[in-house]
Design a protein around this motif. Structure first.
Motif, PDB file in Angstrom:
ATOM      1  N   THR A  51     -11.731 -20.411 -40.352  1.00 34.69           N
ATOM      2  CA  THR A  51     -12.904 -20.419 -39.464  1.00 34.69           C
ATOM      3  C   THR A  51     -12.964 -21.673 -38.597  1.00 34.69           C
ATOM      4  OG1 THR A  51     -14.264 -21.444 -41.209  1.00 34.69           O
ATOM      5  CG2 THR A  51     -14.215 -19.037 -41.113  1.00 34.69           C
ATOM      6  N   LEU A  52     -11.876 -22.459 -38.568  1.00 36.83           N
ATOM      7  CA  LEU A  52     -11.913 -23.713 -37.822  1.00 36.83           C
ATOM      8  C   LEU A  52     -12.096 -23.476 -36.328  1.00 36.83           C
ATOM      9  CD1 LEU A  52     -11.655 -26.756 -37.681  1.00 36.83           C
ATOM     10  CD2 LEU A  52      -9.160 -26.501 -37.636  1.00 36.83           C
ATOM     11  N   GLY A  53     -11.432 -22.461 -35.786  1.00 34.83           N
ATOM     12  CA  GLY A  53     -11.583 -22.186 -34.357  1.00 34.83           C
ATOM     13  C   GLY A  53     -13.030 -21.926 -33.968  1.00 34.83           C
ATOM     14  N   ASN A  54     -13.722 -21.129 -34.761  1.00 34.72           N
ATOM     15  CA  ASN A  54     -15.133 -20.860 -34.472  1.00 34.72           C
ATOM     16  C   ASN A  54     -15.977 -22.119 -34.609  1.00 34.72           C
ATOM     17  OD1 ASN A  54     -14.575 -18.144 -34.040  1.00 34.72           O
ATOM     18  ND2 ASN A  54     -14.926 -17.598 -36.180  1.00 34.72           N
ATOM     19  N   SER A  55     -15.647 -22.951 -35.606  1.00 39.29           N
ATOM     20  CA  SER A  55     -16.405 -24.187 -35.792  1.00 39.29           C
ATOM     21  C   SER A  55     -16.250 -25.113 -34.592  1.00 39.29           C
ATOM     22  CB  SER A  55     -15.933 -24.902 -37.059  1.00 39.29           C
ATOM     23  OG  SER A  55     -16.116 -24.097 -38.200  1.00 39.29           O
ATOM     24  N   LEU A  56     -15.057 -25.189 -34.035  1.00 40.62           N
ATOM     25  CA  LEU A  56     -14.848 -26.032 -32.863  1.00 40.62           C
ATOM     26  C   LEU A  56     -15.589 -25.496 -31.646  1.00 40.62           C
ATOM     27  CD1 LEU A  56     -11.030 -26.816 -33.257  1.00 40.62           C
ATOM     28  CD2 LEU A  56     -12.959 -28.318 -33.759  1.00 40.62           C
ATOM     29  N   GLN A  57     -15.585 -24.183 -31.490  1.00 40.17           N
ATOM     30  CA  GLN A  57     -16.312 -23.604 -30.355  1.00 40.17           C
ATOM     31  C   GLN A  57     -17.799 -23.890 -30.464  1.00 40.17           C
ATOM     32  OE1 GLN A  57     -14.496 -22.412 -27.979  1.00 40.17           O
ATOM     33  NE2 GLN A  57     -12.597 -22.362 -29.139  1.00 40.17           N
ATOM     34  N   GLN A  58     -18.327 -23.757 -31.684  1.00 37.98           N
ATOM     35  CA  GLN A  58     -19.760 -24.007 -31.866  1.00 37.98           C
ATOM     36  C   GLN A  58     -20.097 -25.484 -31.693  1.00 37.98           C
ATOM     37  OE1 GLN A  58     -20.719 -22.435 -35.729  1.00 37.98           O
ATOM     38  NE2 GLN A  58     -20.183 -20.322 -35.177  1.00 37.98           N
ATOM     39  N   GLY A  59     -19.168 -26.358 -32.059  1.00 37.64           N
ATOM     40  CA  GLY A  59     -19.470 -27.781 -31.995  1.00 37.64           C
ATOM     41  C   GLY A  59     -19.325 -28.391 -30.624  1.00 37.64           C
ATOM     42  N   TRP A  60     -18.445 -27.834 -29.783  1.00 38.48           N
ATOM     43  CA  TRP A  60     -18.147 -28.481 -28.508  1.00 38.48           C
ATOM     44  C   TRP A  60     -18.332 -27.593 -27.301  1.00 38.48           C
ATOM     45  CZ3 TRP A  60     -17.626 -33.530 -29.055  1.00 38.48           C
ATOM     46  CH2 TRP A  60     -17.201 -34.035 -30.285  1.00 38.48           C
ATOM     47  N   CYS A  61     -18.676 -26.344 -27.495  1.00 36.64           N
ATOM     48  CA  CYS A  61     -18.796 -25.408 -26.373  1.00 36.64           C
ATOM     49  C   CYS A  61     -20.231 -24.932 -26.254  1.00 36.64           C
ATOM     50  CB  CYS A  61     -17.860 -24.215 -26.551  1.00 36.64           C
ATOM     51  SG  CYS A  61     -16.112 -24.692 -26.705  1.00 36.64           S
ATOM     52  N   GLY A  62     -20.638 -24.677 -25.024  1.00 35.03           N
ATOM     53  CA  GLY A  62     -21.990 -24.210 -24.763  1.00 35.03           C
ATOM     54  C   GLY A  62     -21.991 -22.805 -24.203  1.00 35.03           C
ATOM     55  N   ALA A  63     -22.672 -22.640 -23.063  1.00 39.41           N
ATOM     56  CA  ALA A  63     -22.796 -21.327 -22.433  1.00 39.41           C
ATOM     57  C   ALA A  63     -21.474 -20.909 -21.799  1.00 39.41           C
ATOM     58  CB  ALA A  63     -23.912 -21.361 -21.395  1.00 39.41           C
ATOM     59  N   LEU A  64     -21.428 -19.663 -21.360  1.00 40.23           N
ATOM     60  CA  LEU A  64     -20.246 -19.123 -20.711  1.00 40.23           C
ATOM     61  C   LEU A  64     -20.283 -19.411 -19.218  1.00 40.23           C
ATOM     62  CD1 LEU A  64     -20.027 -15.633 -22.477  1.00 40.23           C
ATOM     63  CD2 LEU A  64     -18.926 -17.774 -23.144  1.00 40.23           C
ATOM     64  N   PRO A 123     -16.042 -19.806 -22.451  1.00 35.03           N
ATOM     65  CA  PRO A 123     -16.951 -20.853 -22.915  1.00 35.03           C
ATOM     66  C   PRO A 123     -16.743 -22.152 -22.133  1.00 35.03           C
ATOM     67  CG  PRO A 123     -15.761 -19.852 -24.739  1.00 35.03           C
ATOM     68  CD  PRO A 123     -15.119 -19.365 -23.497  1.00 35.03           C
ATOM     69  N   GLU A 124     -17.821 -22.836 -21.859  1.00 38.74           N
ATOM     70  CA  GLU A 124     -17.754 -24.149 -21.238  1.00 38.74           C
ATOM     71  C   GLU A 124     -17.776 -25.199 -22.335  1.00 38.74           C
ATOM     72  OE1 GLU A 124     -20.945 -24.458 -18.486  1.00 38.74           O
ATOM     73  OE2 GLU A 124     -19.864 -23.402 -16.898  1.00 38.74           O
ATOM     74  N   CYS A 125     -16.633 -25.901 -22.493  1.00 41.25           N
ATOM     75  CA  CYS A 125     -16.495 -26.877 -23.564  1.00 41.25           C
ATOM     76  C   CYS A 125     -16.347 -28.264 -22.962  1.00 41.25           C
ATOM     77  CB  CYS A 125     -15.273 -26.559 -24.431  1.00 41.25           C
ATOM     78  SG  CYS A 125     -15.236 -24.870 -25.082  1.00 41.25           S
ATOM     79  N   SER A 126     -16.909 -29.232 -23.649  1.00 43.31           N
ATOM     80  CA  SER A 126     -16.843 -30.604 -23.188  1.00 43.31           C
ATOM     81  C   SER A 126     -16.618 -31.513 -24.383  1.00 43.31           C
ATOM     82  CB  SER A 126     -18.138 -30.999 -22.466  1.00 43.31           C
ATOM     83  OG  SER A 126     -18.094 -32.354 -22.082  1.00 43.31           O
ATOM     84  N   LEU A 127     -15.609 -32.385 -24.247  1.00 40.19           N
ATOM     85  CA  LEU A 127     -15.286 -33.338 -25.314  1.00 40.19           C
ATOM     86  C   LEU A 127     -15.393 -34.742 -24.735  1.00 40.19           C
ATOM     87  CD1 LEU A 127     -14.250 -33.982 -28.171  1.00 40.19           C
ATOM     88  CD2 LEU A 127     -11.920 -33.740 -27.297  1.00 40.19           C
TER      89      LEU A 127
END
Length: 959
Positions: free
Chosen positions: A297-310, A316-320
């Protein structure tokens, strides 16, 4: 009332003083068993944890087990992030991005993973040469890389490392190359060169770089140069047109500010990889399952932690750390490793469970012998007190009053003493059931056996008929045999899967060998008295009084010594079984290593390699005496006659003459020799028909379909239609020929097999999904380093996997689980031998009165002292012989009885499970040692009796 209590207390104290040696023996037994329950599971778990940590360490020498890939996306016009976030230079984001990203790994992965390396790739480009390239080289593809820990792994022999600072506008960013790369490109420190980008080439001008330094690798003992070998090596590719110069692939090091500089020139997409090292800690085995779940489930965890709206495209719009990054991709190589170890660990626990169960059975049987002897010493006193009017309850309480405190104190003491011996922080847990069981055995056996002794007057017991007693014995023995047969049958039906509890102990697998041992003892107790009676009759006819009396006495005492026989048989059987497993694993690892490498060394490249990329002439006066190149292609077969589909099918091509020269006894070479004479034919539609050998599933179907159309999967070169025609069936020996191992090991289980000759390579396409292997046979005395160097140059491919058979064999034999199997059988056997020695000694004491009385009778009748000593020993020879024979038989039969439930292929590798090989020398030594142990005990008893002159004394009233 108080006087009764005082009398009872005085009686208990008197009995305790007289029984002190046996009470001490019972206390030691309970203490040891309780200590095993306290420390044993933790010691066993430490072996498992160490084995898993060893696997993880070995795997991470070839590269990190976890890689998270992404892509920084910059606004190519302004150099800012595409989102509304403030501009953050990449040079400030990159150093800490791996640690920041790990902040969303969660409570399971977070503590077990550590950032190891971050790499950022600048755009690939075509090197625009301003200097002459080295001879034989053509076009050059160059990719600059920023690697976070590169400075610790290189030493600059010229110049300096690329600057990490921001690059001034219009200036060329620094780049560093290895000595081999700089030599191939003809560059020196300070020179500038240009790279034409392959992305949007019409819009972007070539990028300029300045060679700031030339380095050489520094071996720091980690995986850097295994994972980043391209930063040192010049990758030579196969030219697309034969005869043209070979293209080169080069990767160089740049500073953190290079990406910011390149982005201002119109490039805004930078692939980034975050590599993580895994450390599961001391409780590695317990943490492996949660880690596998978290990785899924790591991929989903990263999306939830660093990505917002589409965004507008639905992505997904992701920002690190202020930089826009694409969706994260997880490359997880830890899960296959942990899953494979879990399967092997289950088999290890199954093998260990037999040794542990045998040790516990021997220990508990020794407790029973000790309790029997304790009560035997008081049997006359109990009968006398019962005849004087003492109640059964009073007798039970008096006996329990001496043993219960001893058992409770010993159990508690063993549990407490075991705690300091147990390692802390392991995956195991103490087993209180073992301590409680040992205490309960000592506490409950005393009243049960006391009640059996005093439940009614002895005269009434003797007057009862013996037939019901014999009937009950038959029922009990028959029940034991039926349980054994049922357990063996159920275990063979079940196989090696299932049956283990949450603690890892396979109850069924550990119980069945004990039942088999019990059945063996029941058979021996029934058979060897018959043999002794026949021998006694023969001795009587020969006039041998001592032999006749000794054999008759041994036959009469057989049921009374059955418990000691059970202990000896189970101890020896466990030791023989452990030796058989160790020998089978030892021999199996040699077969597995040979299958993995196919020869003394092997070099395997992903994808099919063109014939021109194979280094010729390795076999010669150097380290290599013979070589063989083989290709594997994955094809789909469709029957031309009935449309039957076989998918996927592995098609291996090799030179049968080269194989026969390297391995004269090769079964595959013998079958291919006839096939090599068969020509490739062509049908009217222009398709080539290749003669091949096939497994039975394909070869037997040829009558219905004739030929098969072969459709190559992931072909990278054009070809005209190809068909295959099975000309023979690969027998089992040919399918298991080790030369096929390096290629077939890469295929999933159950993949069908075709084997052809190298003549087929001319019409078969090259495949990216295939592979090429170069097998090398070493000359006698060849140095491993020379053999490894030859294998490394056998295939001219960008990346090859080189393995030496000696290295694979060492890795298999030094694997943590493999060594743990030997350790646990050694430790359990040693402890069981100590228990068995104590049980035999107690059993000899228990039956010493009857043997002494017999000897005294004969001494009174004129038997010489030497004859009396021989009689003493002769009465125990049958027990020693029966125990040795039964133990050896048990150790040899149990592996065959377990059948499919006993799987040791996980420890050896190879295509099939190894054959079971009995260690006959160890078996002979163990059997002889056990017989000598019993005879030695008998000799000691005889010497003590002669010293005390008890064999010549008859008690008053004896006749």
């Amino acid at each position: 009332m108080s006087s009764d209590i005082r009398i009872f207390g005085a009686l208990v104290r008197r009995e305790s003083r007289s029984d002190l040696p046996l009470l001490g023996c019972l206390a030691v037994l309970v203490l040891v068993l309780a200590a095993l329950g306290s420390a044993g599971p933790l010691l066993l778990a430490r072996q498992q944890d160490t084995a898993l940590s060893q696997r993880i360490t070995a795997a991470q020498r070839n590269g990190p087990l976890l890689d998270v890939a992404g892509q920084f996306t910059l606004d190519v016009a302004a150099g800012y992030p595409a989102s509304a976030a403030p501009a953050v230079p990449l040079r400030t984001v990159l150093p800490d991005s791996g640690r920041d990203l790990a902040g969303s790994f969660g409570p399971v992965l977070g503590p077990t993973t550590h950032p190891e390396r971050t790499t950022l790739a600048l755009p690939w480009g075509d090197y625009l040469s301003t200097t002459a390239l080295a001879d034989g080289y053509g076009d050059v593809s160059l990719q600059p890389l920023w690697v976070s820990d590169a400075d610790a792994h290189v030493r600059y022999v010229q110049g300096q490392a690329p600057s990490a600072a921001a690059v001034a506008k219009g200036a060329a960013p620094d780049i560093a190359l290895s000595q081999a790369q700089a030599r191939a490109l003809g560059l020196s420190v300070g020179e500038r060169f240009q790279v034409a980008s392959r992305t949007d080439a019409d819009q972007n001008a070539p990028l300029s770089y300045r060679l700031s330094g030339i380095y050489r690798p520094v071996d720091t003992g980690d995986d850097f140069w295994t994972a980043q070998a391209e930063l040192d090596q010049v990758q030579v590719e196969t030219p697309t047109v034969p005869g043209q110069p070979s293209p080169l692939v080069v990767q160089g090091l740049v500073g953190a500010g290079a990406a910011d500089s390149v982005s201002t020139d119109g490039f805004g997409y930078f692939p980034v990889d975050w590599y993580y090292r895994m450390d599961l800690g001391r409780a590695a085995n317990a943490r492996s399952a949660p880690v596998v779940t978290a990785l899924a489930t790591l991929g989903n965890s990263l999306q939830q932690g660093w990505c917002g709206a589409l965004d507008g495209n639905g992505n997904p719009e992701c920002s690190l750390d202020g930089q826009t990054v694409t969706t994260f991709a997880v490359n997880d190589t830890a899960t296959p490793l942990l899953t494979a170890f879990a399967q092997e660990n289950r088999q290890f626990e199954a093998l260990a469970s037999f040794a542990v169960a045998s040790l516990l059975a021997v220990g508990l049987a020794t407790v029973v012998v000790a309790v029997r002897l304790l009560l035997r010493r008081r049997s006359g006193d109990l009968v006398l007190r019962r005849s004087r009017g003492a109640s059964t309850t009073e007798l039970l309480l008096s006996r329990m009053a001496t043993t219960v405190p001893v058992a409770l104190l010993a159990g508690a003491g063993g549990w407490i003493l075991g705690r300091p011996l147990a390692p802390s922080g392991t995956s195991g847990h103490p087993l209180p059931a073992l301590a409680i069981g040992s205490v309960a055995a000592a506490v409950l056996l005393v009243p049960l056996l006391t009640w059996y002794t005093v439940r009614e007057p002895g005269t009434a017991r003797r007057s009862r008929q013996r037939r019901p007693v014999a009937a009950r014995r038959y029922v009990l023995e028959g029940t034991g045999v039926l349980l054994c047969v049922a357990g063996v049958t159920a275990l063979r039906v079940r196989g090696s899967s299932g049956g283990s509890t949450g603690g890892g102990i396979d109850v069924q697998l550990s119980t069945v060998p004990v039942l088999v041992a019990l059945t063996t003892v029941l058979v021996l107790v029934r058979l060897y008295p018959v043999v002794l009676r026949l021998l006694a009759a023969w001795a009587r006819r020969g006039g041998g009084t001592v032999a006749f009396v000794g054999l008759r006495r041994a036959g009469r005492d057989a049921p009374a010594t059955s418990l000691a026989l059970f202990v000896l048989v189970l101890t020896l059987g466990t030791a023989v079984f452990g030796g058989l497993i160790s020998r089978s694993i030892q021999d199996g690892t040699a077969v597995g290593a040979r299958w993995t490498t196919g020869a003394d060394a092997v070099s395997v490249a992903a994808g099919n390699i063109a014939p021109g990329a194979v280094a010729p002439g390795l076999a010669g006066p150097g380290a290599v005496r013979a070589e063989l190149v083989e290709n594997l292609r994955v094809v789909n077969l469709t029957g031309d006659g009935d449309g039957q589909i076989f998918n996927p099918v592995a098609l291996v091509t090799l030179d049968p003459k080269a194989l026969a020269a390297a391995e004269p006894g090769s079964p595959l070479a013998a079958q291919l020799s006839a096939l090599a004479a068969g020509p490739i034919t062509q049908l009217g539609d222009g398709s080539d028909v290749l003669p091949v050998l096939a497994v039975a599933a394909i070869a037997d179907h040829r009558e219905q379909t004739g030929t098969y159309s072969a459709n190559a999967i992931a072909a990278v070169s054009g070809h005209h239609p190809t068909r295959v025609r099975p000309e023979g069936t690969l027998d089992r020996a040919a399918q298991l020929d080790p030369v096929l191992g390096p290629l077939l090991d890469q295929q999933p289980p159950g993949t069908l097999l075709l084997v052809g000759t190298t003549a087929d390579d001319a019409v078969l396409p090259l495949q990216s999904s295939g592979s090429t292997a170069a097998l090398l046979w070493a000359r006698p005395g060849a140095a491993p380093a020379a053999l490894r160097a030859a294998a490394a140059t056998a295939l001219q491919a960008p990346q090859t996997d080189v393995q030496l058979q000696s290295d694979v064999l060492t890795a298999l034999r030094t694997d943590g689980l493999t060594r743990a199997v030997g350790r646990i059988y050694t430790v359990c056997t040693a402890l069981a031998v100590l228990f068995a020695l104590l049980a035999v000694a107690l059993e000899l004491v228990l039956t010493a009165r009857e043997r002494g009385r017999t000897t005294s009778y004969l001494r009174t009748l004129g038997l010489a002292s030497r004859g009396a000593a021989g009689l003493q020993i002769l009465q125990l020879v049958p027990l020693a012989a029966a125990a040795a024979a039964g133990g050896v038989l048990l150790g040899l039969v149990v592996p065959r009885v377990l059948g499919p439930a006993l799987q040791i292929q996980q420890f050896t590798g190879g295509p099939t499970g190894p054959a079971l090989h009995t260690d006959y020398s160890l078996t002979l030594v163990l059997g002889a040692g056990l017989a000598l142990l019993v005879l030695g005990a008998a000799a000691v008893e005889t010497a003590v009796a002669r010293l005390r002159r008890l064999e010549s004394v008859l008690r008053l009233g004896e006749q």
